[in-house]
Scaffold this active site. Sequence first.
Site, PDB file in Angstrom:
ATOM      1  CB  CYS A  46      -0.935  -0.027   1.215  1.00  0.00           C
ATOM      2  SG  CYS A  46      -1.845   1.497   1.504  1.00  0.00           S
ATOM      3  CB  CYS A  49       0.159   2.089   4.039  1.00  0.00           C
ATOM      4  SG  CYS A  49      -1.501   1.400   3.852  1.00  0.00           S
TER       5      CYS A  49
END
Length: 301
Positions: A46, A49
């Site tokens: 991700c 993230c």
Amino acid sequence: MLGAGLNDAPGDAEIIKESSTADFMVDVVEASKQQTVIVDFWAPWCQPCKQLTPVLEKIVRSYAGKLRLVKVNVDQNQAIAAQLRVQSLPTVLAFQDGKPIDGFMGMQPESAIKEFAERVVGADEQDQIAAVIDSAEQALEDGDLQGAAEAFAAVLQVDPENADALAGLATCYLKSGDATRAEQTIGLVPPAKRTNSKVESVKASLELAKVAETAGPADELSQKIANDPNDHQSRIDLAMSLAARGDKSGAVQHLLEVVKRDRDWNDEAARKQLVKLFEAWGPKDPITNDGRRQLSSILFS
């Protein structure tokens, strides 16, 4: 908790840590009963993230222990992610008292993340303050003036304009016989908070103390009433003198007697004085409740 919980500054390993499904109960649920815990659900693939996590770490560190950050890799801990219905990444949840109270999904500007942190820390701090005030009021009710005063003072170090704490501290001074400091303390309540019921109760108590000082000796007043049962002013003065000495029941009965004999005397002076006594003693006092019932019975009979 108010003192230690707000001021302790644990090491970085305690403030920021990785967790798992197995450890989530301890690291988040149980830990959040002592302190706000922010959970960062992320995954190695991700990209948002990877941008968000360093910002979260920076903000959490800036709170010097008021916040903790727990990072959970959802690829390795799918069970807890599913249980909390984490459907997109990154997802951030704030936990207090064992349950999530706030959160957001996706990458956010740093300013928005700071607002989120301020919001959840503020909620936690207010819960702590409320708990300390409750314990202080219980100490006051139990007659522990010193313990109550210290607890109210601790709240005021964090929130100097807290009306409940100012009223509580003023009550401690008043009960210890220091009416001057009680008046000074209640004077610190901001104008917008002076309608607080506890503040009004302290103000009524201070007014009661001043009136009682001018009421005259109880023995002399009792003699005047014995000579003339319709000497309403002497009976009201005696009631205030009794109230100042702690004889609440006696004070109420004399004021009720005036209401029975002539409820309109001196612009309903006895009824108005009863109302002031009830305000000063507060709604939890059994004498207040019983006195109100008797007054209603007289007025509406």
